[in-house]
Enzyme design. Sequence first.
Site, PDB file in Angstrom:
ATOM      1  N   GLU A   1      -0.924  -7.377   3.129  1.00 30.01           N
ATOM      2  CA  GLU A   1      -0.083  -7.775   3.079  1.00 30.01           C
ATOM      3  C   GLU A   1      -0.349  -7.268   4.068  1.00 30.01           C
ATOM      4  O   GLU A   1       0.918  -5.953   4.798  1.00 30.01           O
ATOM      5  CB  GLU A   1       0.423  -5.948   1.817  1.00 30.01           C
ATOM      6  CG  GLU A   1       0.403  -6.982   0.501  1.00 30.01           C
ATOM      7  CD  GLU A   1       1.830  -5.727  -0.240  1.00 30.01           C
ATOM      8  OE1 GLU A   1       2.797  -6.408  -1.106  1.00 30.01           O
ATOM      9  OE2 GLU A   1       1.694  -4.003   0.045  1.00 30.01           O
TER      10      GLU A   1
ATOM     11  N   CYS B   1       9.998  -4.516   4.156  1.00 29.55           N
ATOM     12  CA  CYS B   1       9.691  -3.184   4.524  1.00 29.55           C
ATOM     13  C   CYS B   1       9.355  -3.496   5.923  1.00 29.55           C
ATOM     14  O   CYS B   1       8.882  -2.116   6.568  1.00 29.55           O
ATOM     15  CB  CYS B   1       8.330  -2.591   3.218  1.00 29.55           C
ATOM     16  SG  CYS B   1       9.284  -1.855   2.337  1.00 29.55           S
TER      17      CYS B   1
ATOM     18  N   ASP C   1      -3.448  10.570   2.912  1.00 29.08           N
ATOM     19  CA  ASP C   1      -2.337   9.341   2.442  1.00 29.08           C
ATOM     20  C   ASP C   1      -3.145   8.087   3.099  1.00 29.08           C
ATOM     21  O   ASP C   1      -3.421   7.922   4.137  1.00 29.08           O
ATOM     22  CB  ASP C   1      -1.182   9.502   1.764  1.00 29.08           C
ATOM     23  CG  ASP C   1      -0.466   8.542   0.659  1.00 29.08           C
ATOM     24  OD1 ASP C   1      -0.307   9.841   0.349  1.00 29.08           O
ATOM     25  OD2 ASP C   1      -0.442   7.334   0.368  1.00 29.08           O
ATOM     26  N   GLY C   2      -3.200   7.565   1.499  1.00 25.98           N
ATOM     27  CA  GLY C   2      -3.679   5.680   2.451  1.00 25.98           C
ATOM     28  C   GLY C   2      -3.031   5.557   2.680  1.00 25.98           C
ATOM     29  O   GLY C   2      -3.358   4.167   3.260  1.00 25.98           O
ATOM     30  N   HIS C   3      -1.821   5.810   2.748  1.00 27.39           N
ATOM     31  CA  HIS C   3      -0.308   4.958   2.809  1.00 27.39           C
ATOM     32  C   HIS C   3       0.732   6.318   3.335  1.00 27.39           C
ATOM     33  O   HIS C   3       1.424   6.762   2.583  1.00 27.39           O
ATOM     34  CB  HIS C   3      -0.440   4.781   1.486  1.00 27.39           C
ATOM     35  CG  HIS C   3       1.865   4.139   0.950  1.00 27.39           C
ATOM     36  ND1 HIS C   3       2.589   3.529   2.899  1.00 27.39           N
ATOM     37  CD2 HIS C   3       1.733   2.319   1.082  1.00 27.39           C
ATOM     38  CE1 HIS C   3       3.164   2.545   3.025  1.00 27.39           C
ATOM     39  NE2 HIS C   3       2.927   1.755   1.642  1.00 27.39           N
TER      40      HIS C   3
ATOM     41  N   HIS D   1      -0.976   7.075  -3.308  1.00 26.63           N
ATOM     42  CA  HIS D   1       0.163   6.918  -2.799  1.00 26.63           C
ATOM     43  C   HIS D   1       0.775   8.386  -3.905  1.00 26.63           C
ATOM     44  O   HIS D   1       2.432   8.636  -3.154  1.00 26.63           O
ATOM     45  CB  HIS D   1       0.773   6.534  -3.443  1.00 26.63           C
ATOM     46  CG  HIS D   1       0.728   4.788  -3.657  1.00 26.63           C
ATOM     47  ND1 HIS D   1      -0.112   4.056  -3.678  1.00 26.63           N
ATOM     48  CD2 HIS D   1       1.496   3.911  -2.458  1.00 26.63           C
ATOM     49  CE1 HIS D   1      -0.280   3.385  -2.720  1.00 26.63           C
ATOM     50  NE2 HIS D   1       0.560   2.893  -1.979  1.00 26.63           N
TER      51      HIS D   1
ATOM     52  N   GLU E   1       6.380  -9.188   5.041  1.00 23.17           N
ATOM     53  CA  GLU E   1       7.024  -7.820   3.786  1.00 23.17           C
ATOM     54  C   GLU E   1       8.703  -7.405   4.873  1.00 23.17           C
ATOM     55  O   GLU E   1       8.556  -6.783   6.061  1.00 23.17           O
ATOM     56  CB  GLU E   1       6.169  -6.674   3.496  1.00 23.17           C
ATOM     57  CG  GLU E   1       7.171  -6.821   2.432  1.00 23.17           C
ATOM     58  CD  GLU E   1       6.334  -5.612   2.106  1.00 23.17           C
ATOM     59  OE1 GLU E   1       4.855  -5.054   2.187  1.00 23.17           O
ATOM     60  OE2 GLU E   1       6.103  -4.218   0.898  1.00 23.17           O
TER      61      GLU E   1
ATOM     62  N   CYS F   1      10.115  -1.687  -3.460  1.00 26.54           N
ATOM     63  CA  CYS F   1      10.142  -0.816  -2.077  1.00 26.54           C
ATOM     64  C   CYS F   1      11.083  -1.612  -0.959  1.00 26.54           C
ATOM     65  O   CYS F   1      11.712  -1.189  -1.024  1.00 26.54           O
ATOM     66  CB  CYS F   1       8.911  -1.010  -1.162  1.00 26.54           C
ATOM     67  SG  CYS F   1       8.032  -2.749  -1.244  1.00 26.54           S
ATOM     68  N   CYS F   2      10.996  -2.840  -1.032  1.00 24.31           N
ATOM     69  CA  CYS F   2      11.699  -3.337   0.142  1.00 24.31           C
ATOM     70  C   CYS F   2      13.240  -3.696  -0.407  1.00 24.31           C
ATOM     71  O   CYS F   2      13.758  -3.607   0.441  1.00 24.31           O
ATOM     72  CB  CYS F   2      11.213  -4.858  -0.098  1.00 24.31           C
ATOM     73  SG  CYS F   2       9.337  -4.949   0.928  1.00 24.31           S
TER      74      CYS F   2
ATOM     75  N   HIS G   1      -2.846  -3.286   5.857  1.00 19.69           N
ATOM     76  CA  HIS G   1      -1.032  -2.908   5.586  1.00 19.69           C
ATOM     77  C   HIS G   1      -0.407  -2.925   6.734  1.00 19.69           C
ATOM     78  O   HIS G   1      -0.427  -1.740   7.525  1.00 19.69           O
ATOM     79  CB  HIS G   1      -1.768  -2.408   4.218  1.00 19.69           C
ATOM     80  CG  HIS G   1      -0.316  -2.012   3.749  1.00 19.69           C
ATOM     81  ND1 HIS G   1       0.740  -1.564   3.815  1.00 19.69           N
ATOM     82  CD2 HIS G   1      -0.337  -3.007   2.505  1.00 19.69           C
ATOM     83  CE1 HIS G   1       1.591  -2.184   2.390  1.00 19.69           C
ATOM     84  NE2 HIS G   1       1.215  -2.823   2.024  1.00 19.69           N
TER      85      HIS G   1
END
Lengths: 636, 636
Positions: free
Chosen positions: A315, A333, A185-187, A135, A331, A399-400, A263
């Site tokens: 997720e 988010c 990035d992976g996210h 991240h 989620e 995060c949310c 995701h």
Amino acid sequence: MSRYAPVPFPQVKLEGQFWRERLDTVLDRTVPSQHRKLAEYGILDSLKLPDPPPPLRFPRHPNGFTVQVFWDSDVGKWIEAASYALAHRRDADIEAKIEAAIDDLEKAQAPDGYLNCWYLGREPDKRWTNLRDNHEMYNAGHLLEGAIAYFQVTGRRRFLDVMERYLDHIYATFGTGPGQRPGYDGHEEIELALMKLYYLTGMRKHLDFAAYLVNERGRQPHYFDWERERREAGEAKQRYVFANYEYSQSHKPVREQDKVVGHAVRAMYLYTAMADLAAELDDADLQRACEVLWKDVMDTKMYVTAGLGPSAHNEGFTHDFDLPNQTAYAETCASVALIFWAQRMLHLGLDGQYADILELAMFNGALSGLSRDGEHYFYANPLESDGTPTRWDWHTCPCCTMNVSRLVASVGQYFLSTAEDGVAFHLYGGIASQVEIAGTTVGLREVSNYPWSGEIAIHVDPQEPAAFAVKLRIPGWCEGASVTVNGTPIGLDIIENGYVTIDRRWAAGDVIGLDLPMPPERLYAHPGVIMDAGRVALKRGPLVYCLEEADNPGGRVQRLKLPRNAPLQPEMRTDLFDGVVTLRADATAIEETSFTQLYRTKPPKEAPATLTAIPYFLWANRGRGSMVVWVPEATA
Amino acid sequence: MSRYAPVPFPQVKLEGQFWRERLDTVLDRTVPSQHRKLAEYGILDSLKLPDPPPPLRFPRHPNGFTVQVFWDSDVGKWIEAASYALAHRRDADIEAKIEAAIDDLEKAQAPDGYLNCWYLGREPDKRWTNLRDNHEMYNAGHLLEGAIAYFQVTGRRRFLDVMERYLDHIYATFGTGPGQRPGYDGHEEIELALMKLYYLTGMRKHLDFAAYLVNERGRQPHYFDWERERREAGEAKQRYVFANYEYSQSHKPVREQDKVVGHAVRAMYLYTAMADLAAELDDADLQRACEVLWKDVMDTKMYVTAGLGPSAHNEGFTHDFDLPNQTAYAETCASVALIFWAQRMLHLGLDGQYADILELAMFNGALSGLSRDGEHYFYANPLESDGTPTRWDWHTCPCCTMNVSRLVASVGQYFLSTAEDGVAFHLYGGIASQVEIAGTTVGLREVSNYPWSGEIAIHVDPQEPAAFAVKLRIPGWCEGASVTVNGTPIGLDIIENGYVTIDRRWAAGDVIGLDLPMPPERLYAHPGVIMDAGRVALKRGPLVYCLEEADNPGGRVQRLKLPRNAPLQPEMRTDLFDGVVTLRADATAIEETSFTQLYRTKPPKEAPATLTAIPYFLWANRGRGSMVVWVPEATA
């Protein structure tokens, strides 16, 4: 058509009761309490780097929580939300808290610009070795969004300067040039943040790097493979938990992707940036990829609440029509991020289908993540409950929490867009704004009790009389809308892509009347959604409803069956949640007390009953109890 | 009442079509193919210990599979199933394979008797350091059951001698005496195996150790805590994944347990041993604990198929009424183990409620685990499917495969029990036996096409005329049963605890006629089971039915709605699965092709349709397709 761009939220004053209440709660309670939680959980301390770094690689915070790789992002997101809050009301205490975090970040920044507190404090020699999982760019993206927001609201550049130094380091390190690594990035997240920075500064390098990240994603040879091979031998044992690149939407180049996978939040952030780039670069291929992906999620993968991602495991997304209700991950988010994506899609061509989903996600899947009191949350937003899950006051992955606070604190940005020669109303709910159109300043005031009522008055007050277009979104759920201008009805045969356009010469005192009838309606799911077989969902206007035990005492709400033809009666209840429209209907209820066994051959005793439904986003604010969105239906 | 004991399966010859077919499949295909799989997956090789042990602690088998701590148990269970197979037909090849495995086990056994191939081959110095997780006694229990079965069928003692040496080592190591450790296994199983050994040998020490294990379980200070504290420091980091002792039913002493908790198979094996001990020691407290736990699972935690354990997370129980259908874990092993427990409960007082569940589990939750071809399996047995899951030909944890084969290969043991002065029929389906009652040999032949038909004839042929009781179970699902003796009806006002007792002087040629009407019936779930709201399950006799797409083509079966009053027509279909009774009914079907959106306000188009249901245990034998047990119901 002229190019419409959103009116930024500080220029859109919320006056209507619905959003004013949510905004005040977020300003009064959510933003301050989130700072307390960031402190309590050690997240703020994690920015204060020990010098020298401790020998332990993964120390725990004294409070016992493991320092998480994504904590920088939570700080960034809080600064973003808090900055939006400052735009509504300046607050010296909040400003001091933001400044203190910026102090820590500035001190933490390495001489070469690198700034990730997790790596700097623990494994400074390991930075940029695991983009797939750790991240670093995701954190940078959220910090950057915080820096942009803080700059926009206060004019203070310090945080932005820190972040621009960090970005220069990132731009030097990654890319397809000589000596650079083709990483991403992976996210996903930084991509959309870079687009914001580009819009702010106009500097092409930010746009270029965002485009590079999006275009490089999923190419072969795969960067995550290359990276894994270079990591220490121990890595071989560390099995990649998701075992596939669909998880991070890096299984193939983004332009070749036609199914929404992996995701959910990662996916939505990526698509948001893709739509930004498609608009900015007039990239028809990229726009088409976005449209294909949009259709896929709309046709097969979205909950009726605009929740996304059924599975807790990844997720995220699974297969078509797999939309379990009780175990829905959905989620918060992901619905917030869907709003971002929908806003970008909307502005590609002002097609109301995107505004419909933006509104649906806002009033349902996103808003359900925040409690009435502003200090409790849902991370997962199930559509059915036996009373077990409840809201929590924090989460080890928070995060949310800040996603919903930054959404509400900046919600004004979704109401209006302007072009050279027009203004478009996307959402309703009581706002006031001043915009520049057709060379004059136009005062706009939309007065309504939306979403409880569809009766809307819009005051259009140009300083000088001027000819321009006023576009009004007629929601996809609305039938029989009517419009008047200064009391005179106008024909609605001109609705195009969900908008009615009123082109005329406007003068001060003009009033548009817009009536959006919102009779309660029933929704039926595609038979592919086997979980909703024999069930019906209730909706009024943009609000999805649910049955909650608090309003339907006497057992689990799933005991209630709604006859297909029973009228649904909207009722304004001023005694509930500061005013809410409930839906009431005659129903039948299975009597639970007569059941002495788990299974029996005798049909359950049923008795006439009344059923009361409340808006879904309000559930779980009155203690534990069962809840259902998809109500069992009685049909002959 | 006289004490009834089961007639062992080798004395009960299966003649009826239903069980003969299943038995032949298991003998012809399942048992041989399971040996091939044990070889292919390296499980048989794992008994061949390298000398000296390899330096690597966790080597992989050359085929790539990680050696599992429970593999000894799989070998034990296969030997048990294969031995039962030998009781039906001797087979030199199978015997040679069993002997080869025994050779390896004998060679592997340590001089002090210890015999666990995983520890001996990898970490011989670590034996008995982690009873909580590593299954040493569990493995010993399954090996012991294999040794007992092999001895009973062949008279060969070698494996039993090996196991008795191992048990002496265990008895010396564990217990409450001086120098002993008060340990017990995290996965119960050995307790019931020891009871079998006690029944075989009459040696009190086996009974005593079983009683010790059951009574020590869950006492404070907790053995698993003590053990953990003694393990190396690395352990602190190794978080106990289930984080509670409910998982292994060791959260409190067993006599204080009143809720069924944790891992379902562990729980069922424990309760089986508890019921054995209650009977053998006339322990009313322990019996009461069993009855309380039984009532808990029956009233709140059992699927209508007798599946147990809704959650994949802990392979076990959650909270009351939590019985999701599509994600049901309902492990095959758990239903098999429920059969064991039910058999013990039945023999505590010959109460038919236990036989009802034994039969339900056998025909539904257990038998569904084995494919028609005898070489494919379900580990989890969901009650609903969108067509995604399918049977597999092996599993990295193959426990269920041999559990179902040993069940079928020994199924005769559940049909009959005898006492000094009577015989009790629990199950029907066509068996022949010779038993000793009231001092004479009595030939018994039960002739029926059960479970397809409830018309049953029982021939009672004593060598000498003799007075004794014949008890016939009248299933709990059956209304209007009738009985004749030599054609003369007898009154059924004397049904007691689910059995009708015919007390008379029997002579050769006597024939009992038993008619168990089995009209199709509907079952409704307690409203607490929110997943089954508005749905109905279909059953006929002991068989739970389901809709499968193969019989209901045209879309997912969840599109079908069954009107509450639509008659269910049983139909003997000789063209299907070598003969099966299906249920047909008029229904309505939602037309899927008219759905172009995921959600719409227009009610789905419905058309008259016919619905065909098949027995649940037969699902997933014709490729992928949707399936549902709880059918959406149309009510006015």
